[in-house]
Design a protein around this motif. Structure first.
Motif, PDB file in Angstrom:
ATOM      1  N   ARG A   6       4.131  -5.072  -0.299  1.00 50.77           N
ATOM      2  CA  ARG A   6       4.402  -6.489  -0.549  1.00 50.77           C
ATOM      3  C   ARG A   6       3.144  -7.335  -0.383  1.00 50.77           C
ATOM      4  NH1 ARG A   6       5.569  -5.636   4.735  1.00 50.77           N
ATOM      5  NH2 ARG A   6       5.245  -7.356   6.232  1.00 50.77           N
ATOM      6  N   PHE A   7       2.179  -6.826   0.398  1.00 56.02           N
ATOM      7  CA  PHE A   7       0.946  -7.581   0.608  1.00 56.02           C
ATOM      8  C   PHE A   7       0.069  -7.622  -0.648  1.00 56.02           C
ATOM      9  CE2 PHE A   7       2.181  -6.274   4.909  1.00 56.02           C
ATOM     10  CZ  PHE A   7       2.114  -7.487   5.563  1.00 56.02           C
ATOM     11  N   LEU A   8       0.299  -6.710  -1.587  1.00 53.11           N
ATOM     12  CA  LEU A   8      -0.478  -6.681  -2.826  1.00 53.11           C
ATOM     13  C   LEU A   8       0.106  -7.578  -3.909  1.00 53.11           C
ATOM     14  CD1 LEU A   8      -1.374  -2.894  -3.299  1.00 53.11           C
ATOM     15  CD2 LEU A   8      -2.923  -4.755  -2.724  1.00 53.11           C
ATOM     16  N   VAL A   9       1.369  -7.961  -3.757  1.00 50.72           N
ATOM     17  CA  VAL A   9       2.057  -8.688  -4.824  1.00 50.72           C
ATOM     18  C   VAL A   9       1.357  -9.997  -5.191  1.00 50.72           C
ATOM     19  CG1 VAL A   9       4.201  -9.867  -5.457  1.00 50.72           C
ATOM     20  CG2 VAL A   9       4.282  -7.616  -4.362  1.00 50.72           C
ATOM     21  N   PRO A  10       0.951 -10.862  -4.219  1.00 46.71           N
ATOM     22  CA  PRO A  10       0.318 -12.134  -4.610  1.00 46.71           C
ATOM     23  C   PRO A  10      -0.948 -11.954  -5.433  1.00 46.71           C
ATOM     24  CG  PRO A  10       0.985 -12.184  -2.305  1.00 46.71           C
ATOM     25  CD  PRO A  10       1.144 -10.771  -2.764  1.00 46.71           C
ATOM     26  N   GLY A  45      -1.881  -3.169   2.094  1.00 44.87           N
ATOM     27  CA  GLY A  45      -1.023  -2.785   0.981  1.00 44.87           C
ATOM     28  C   GLY A  45      -1.459  -1.508   0.284  1.00 44.87           C
ATOM     29  N   LEU A  46      -2.777  -1.240   0.265  1.00 49.06           N
ATOM     30  CA  LEU A  46      -3.294  -0.058  -0.428  1.00 49.06           C
ATOM     31  C   LEU A  46      -3.238   1.205   0.428  1.00 49.06           C
ATOM     32  CD1 LEU A  46      -6.467  -1.581  -2.126  1.00 49.06           C
ATOM     33  CD2 LEU A  46      -4.453  -0.694  -3.309  1.00 49.06           C
ATOM     34  N   ALA A  47      -3.470   1.059   1.739  1.00 50.41           N
ATOM     35  CA  ALA A  47      -3.607   2.220   2.619  1.00 50.41           C
ATOM     36  C   ALA A  47      -2.452   3.220   2.518  1.00 50.41           C
ATOM     37  CB  ALA A  47      -3.801   1.765   4.061  1.00 50.41           C
ATOM     38  N   PRO A  48      -1.179   2.785   2.495  1.00 55.17           N
ATOM     39  CA  PRO A  48      -0.098   3.768   2.429  1.00 55.17           C
ATOM     40  C   PRO A  48      -0.153   4.659   1.188  1.00 55.17           C
ATOM     41  CG  PRO A  48       0.761   1.621   3.058  1.00 55.17           C
ATOM     42  CD  PRO A  48      -0.656   1.414   2.651  1.00 55.17           C
ATOM     43  N   TRP A  49      -0.664   4.143   0.077  1.00 51.55           N
ATOM     44  CA  TRP A  49      -0.715   4.922  -1.162  1.00 51.55           C
ATOM     45  C   TRP A  49      -1.989   5.751  -1.264  1.00 51.55           C
ATOM     46  CZ3 TRP A  49       3.837   4.816  -3.498  1.00 51.55           C
ATOM     47  CH2 TRP A  49       4.673   3.714  -3.259  1.00 51.55           C
ATOM     48  N   MET A  50      -3.074   5.278  -0.670  1.00 49.10           N
ATOM     49  CA  MET A  50      -4.343   5.993  -0.750  1.00 49.10           C
ATOM     50  C   MET A  50      -4.397   7.201   0.181  1.00 49.10           C
ATOM     51  SD  MET A  50      -6.076   4.231  -3.028  1.00 49.10           S
ATOM     52  CE  MET A  50      -4.521   3.858  -3.831  1.00 49.10           C
ATOM     53  N   ARG A  51      -3.635   7.176   1.277  1.00 48.35           N
ATOM     54  CA  ARG A  51      -3.732   8.226   2.293  1.00 48.35           C
ATOM     55  C   ARG A  51      -3.339   9.594   1.740  1.00 48.35           C
ATOM     56  NH1 ARG A  51      -0.888   6.672   7.099  1.00 48.35           N
ATOM     57  NH2 ARG A  51      -1.017   4.516   6.412  1.00 48.35           N
ATOM     58  N   PRO A  90     -11.772  13.498   8.165  1.00 52.65           N
ATOM     59  CA  PRO A  90     -11.201  13.022   9.438  1.00 52.65           C
ATOM     60  C   PRO A  90      -9.803  13.587   9.645  1.00 52.65           C
ATOM     61  CG  PRO A  90     -11.018  11.339   7.758  1.00 52.65           C
ATOM     62  CD  PRO A  90     -11.772  12.484   7.122  1.00 52.65           C
ATOM     63  N   ALA A  91      -9.225  13.289  10.780  1.00 52.86           N
ATOM     64  CA  ALA A  91      -7.857  13.746  11.060  1.00 52.86           C
ATOM     65  C   ALA A  91      -6.890  13.134  10.054  1.00 52.86           C
ATOM     66  CB  ALA A  91      -7.462  13.343  12.475  1.00 52.86           C
ATOM     67  N   PRO A  92      -5.888  13.907   9.621  1.00 51.77           N
ATOM     68  CA  PRO A  92      -4.928  13.386   8.648  1.00 51.77           C
ATOM     69  C   PRO A  92      -4.205  12.147   9.177  1.00 51.77           C
ATOM     70  CG  PRO A  92      -4.674  15.764   8.922  1.00 51.77           C
ATOM     71  CD  PRO A  92      -5.593  15.293  10.009  1.00 51.77           C
ATOM     72  N   GLU A  93      -3.873  11.241   8.251  1.00 49.60           N
ATOM     73  CA  GLU A  93      -3.142  10.041   8.613  1.00 49.60           C
ATOM     74  C   GLU A  93      -1.694  10.399   8.973  1.00 49.60           C
ATOM     75  OE1 GLU A  93      -4.182   6.732   8.709  1.00 49.60           O
ATOM     76  OE2 GLU A  93      -6.200   7.548   8.490  1.00 49.60           O
ATOM     77  N   PRO A  94      -1.080   9.672   9.878  1.00 56.18           N
ATOM     78  CA  PRO A  94       0.333   9.948  10.205  1.00 56.18           C
ATOM     79  C   PRO A  94       1.233   9.713   8.995  1.00 56.18           C
ATOM     80  CG  PRO A  94      -0.396   7.887  11.207  1.00 56.18           C
ATOM     81  CD  PRO A  94      -1.622   8.558  10.676  1.00 56.18           C
ATOM     82  N   GLY A  95       2.321  10.434   8.943  1.00 58.85           N
ATOM     83  CA  GLY A  95       3.235  10.332   7.813  1.00 58.85           C
ATOM     84  C   GLY A  95       3.903   8.960   7.731  1.00 58.85           C
ATOM     85  N   MET A  96       4.397   8.640   6.544  1.00 57.91           N
ATOM     86  CA  MET A  96       5.069   7.359   6.321  1.00 57.91           C
ATOM     87  C   MET A  96       6.128   7.562   5.256  1.00 57.91           C
ATOM     88  SD  MET A  96       3.414   3.667   5.179  1.00 57.91           S
ATOM     89  CE  MET A  96       2.598   3.398   6.747  1.00 57.91           C
ATOM     90  N   SER A  97       7.301   7.021   5.477  1.00 58.84           N
ATOM     91  CA  SER A  97       8.384   7.173   4.509  1.00 58.84           C
ATOM     92  C   SER A  97       8.106   6.352   3.256  1.00 58.84           C
ATOM     93  CB  SER A  97       9.710   6.719   5.121  1.00 58.84           C
ATOM     94  OG  SER A  97       9.675   5.318   5.350  1.00 58.84           O
ATOM     95  N   LEU A  98       8.763   6.720   2.148  1.00 63.16           N
ATOM     96  CA  LEU A  98       8.582   6.000   0.884  1.00 63.16           C
ATOM     97  C   LEU A  98       9.004   4.538   1.027  1.00 63.16           C
ATOM     98  CD1 LEU A  98       7.859   6.055  -2.122  1.00 63.16           C
ATOM     99  CD2 LEU A  98      10.212   6.778  -2.603  1.00 63.16           C
ATOM    100  N   GLY A  99      10.090   4.317   1.768  1.00 63.49           N
ATOM    101  CA  GLY A  99      10.543   2.945   1.955  1.00 63.49           C
ATOM    102  C   GLY A  99       9.523   2.092   2.679  1.00 63.49           C
ATOM    103  N   ALA A 100       8.881   2.672   3.691  1.00 67.56           N
ATOM    104  CA  ALA A 100       7.848   1.943   4.431  1.00 67.56           C
ATOM    105  C   ALA A 100       6.626   1.665   3.560  1.00 67.56           C
ATOM    106  CB  ALA A 100       7.440   2.736   5.678  1.00 67.56           C
ATOM    107  N   MET A 101       6.274   2.642   2.694  1.00 65.18           N
ATOM    108  CA  MET A 101       5.140   2.453   1.792  1.00 65.18           C
ATOM    109  C   MET A 101       5.404   1.295   0.829  1.00 65.18           C
ATOM    110  SD  MET A 101       4.349   6.489   1.034  1.00 65.18           S
ATOM    111  CE  MET A 101       3.230   6.170  -0.310  1.00 65.18           C
TER     112      MET A 101
END
Length: 435
Positions: free
Chosen positions: A222-226, A86-92, A206-217
């Motif tokens: 959802r894994f952080l919600v609980p 849940g954190l990785a998409p926002w931290m990258r 390190p090498a940059p992380e692959p891109g991710m859309s806002l919707g996917a992020m």
């Protein structure tokens, strides 16, 4: 002369018992027993029974095993994997990349654990292999994790703050609220260290992380919600006055059991293991508190705390000078004792000193947690160092070296607390006012 003689006797017996590898709680009882026999006419056995029962029957202390059990339950769930996902998409996107998952993960888990070791193990067992696989430098992975895991001692529910509050008879909820803002500031200092590394050591990125859309992020979040709901249930219920610290601990246990059931990750064997782990830790802390209560009584009969407080008062030390001296004292003590032992061992003497100097005891609780945090990552008895050694197979000397910048940031946090004490007192004062 009586106080000086008593000091020598207490210290000699204490170091003799600790040096013989006796449990800390039993060592404290032994010192108190010797003090009662030498300096009082009161029967030591009767005094010990009365004091231990009075201290152990505290209702406030009930929160301690409940919070420990909550952390044990969550440690045995898939929480670390879900937090990283849940954190990785926002931290990258941040300077420093996924290294920030160490800081954010420890901050979140600290808010439902209260234990530095549980925080370190839970976050580390997922982040270390993931960050290694992505090519982040080993010294940054281990150093930031060692420092960030200490947030488990400050961000509520903190076991150290519970022990401190019981020792000086202060409100646990006010101490918990006092730890929130300083805990977030310290987490920001750790994050700023990662940002500085990002810009100063460009060749180590390190090498940059692959891109991710806002919707996917957002979807991955959802894994952080609980766990965020559990944080709000525990801390929010205390802040808004819906529950006492003990009631919030019970809510946390129920919430963690529901979270484990939702994840289907707590087997009967893991449930029993969580109970046994919580029992062992609670019994250890309770024994230390019993010994400390008996030692406080014995020292009270000698007049040693009052004499030391009067001596400090006659020296006319400013509060800042006293805090500087206590910082050095606790750093040295933390090299040989764990944080909870350091707190309960010294409170009988330190509490009169800080009250005499006019230092706010709620603020002092946060200060003492910061300096005790350093003990977790300083050799030779830095508990986080041993946990990391077991997880990474590195030498203690290497782990101590890479964690040294974190110790420097904790010292900076002490300075920040002295300059801006409102960081620790604003929320408790706000709760007092609204109450």
């Amino acid at each position: 002369m009586t106080e000086a003689y008593a000091t020598v006797v207490f210290l000699f017996v204490l170091f003799a018992l600790l040096g013989s590898s006796i449990w800390v709680g039993l060592a404290l009882m032994g010192v108190a027993w010797v003090g009662m026999e030498l300096f009082t006419t009161r029967p030591a056995g009767d005094a010990m029974i009365t004091t231990i029962w009075t201290g152990a029957s505290s209702w406030t202390l009930t929160a301690l095993p409940l919070f420990i059990w909550m952390g044990e339950i969550l440690y045995r769930t898939r929480l670390s994997q879900d937090m990283f996902r849940g954190l990785a998409p926002w931290m990258r996107w941040l300077p420093g990349g996924l290294l920030h998952t160490n800081i954010a993960g420890c901050t979140i888990f600290a808010a439902v654990s209260g234990s530095s070791a549980a925080t370190l193990t839970t976050v580390g067992k997922m982040s270390i292999p993931e960050l290694r696989a992505r090519g982040y430098p080993e010294y940054m992975i281990i150093g930031t994790l060692a420092g960030a895991a200490t947030l488990g001692l400050m961000i509520p529910p903190s076991l150290t703050l519970i022990v401190y509050g019981v020792s000086i008879n202060e409100s646990i909820i006010e101490l918990f609220m006092a730890g929130i803002i300083p805990g977030l500031v310290l987490a920001s200092l750790f994050a700023s260290y990662i940002v500085g590394w990002h810009f100063l050591r460009r060749h180590e990125r390190p090498a940059p992380e692959p891109g991710m859309s806002l919707g996917a992020m957002i979807y991955e979040s959802r894994f952080l919600v609980p766990v965020l709901c559990l944080v709000f249930a525990v801390i929010g219920s205390m802040y808004f006055g819906w529950a006492t610290a003990t009631e919030a601990a019970a809510v946390g246990v129920l919430g963690s059991l529901l979270l484990a059931a939702f994840q289907r990750s707590l087997t009967p064997q893991a449930f029993i293991a969580s109970l046994m782990g919580a029992t062992r830790t609670s019994a250890m802390i309770a024994l230390i508190l019993m010994g400390a209560a008996f030692l406080s009584l014995a020292m009270g009969f000698t007049g040693l705390p009052r004499a030391l407080a009067a001596a400090i008062d006659e020296m006319n030390l400013s509060p800042i000078t006293l805090i500087a001296a206590l910082t050095v004292f606790y750093i040295i003590l933390g090299m040989f004792l764990d944080g909870i032992s350091s707190v309960v061992l010294t409170m009988a003497i330190v509490e009169p000193m800080i009250r005499q100097a006019g230092i706010d005891v709620i603020w002092f609780g946060i200060f003492i947690v910061v300096v005790v945090e350093m003990a977790q990552v300083t050799p030779p008895i830095g508990f986080n160092l041993f946990v990391l050694q077991g997880m990474t197979k590195h030498e203690i000397s290497y782990i101590s070296k890479v964690a040294l910048p974190m110790v420097g940031l904790m010292l900076l946090m002490v300075v920040i607390l002295v300059v801006w004490p409102e960081l620790a007192t604003w929320l408790p004062d706000n709760i007092r006012g609204s109450g």
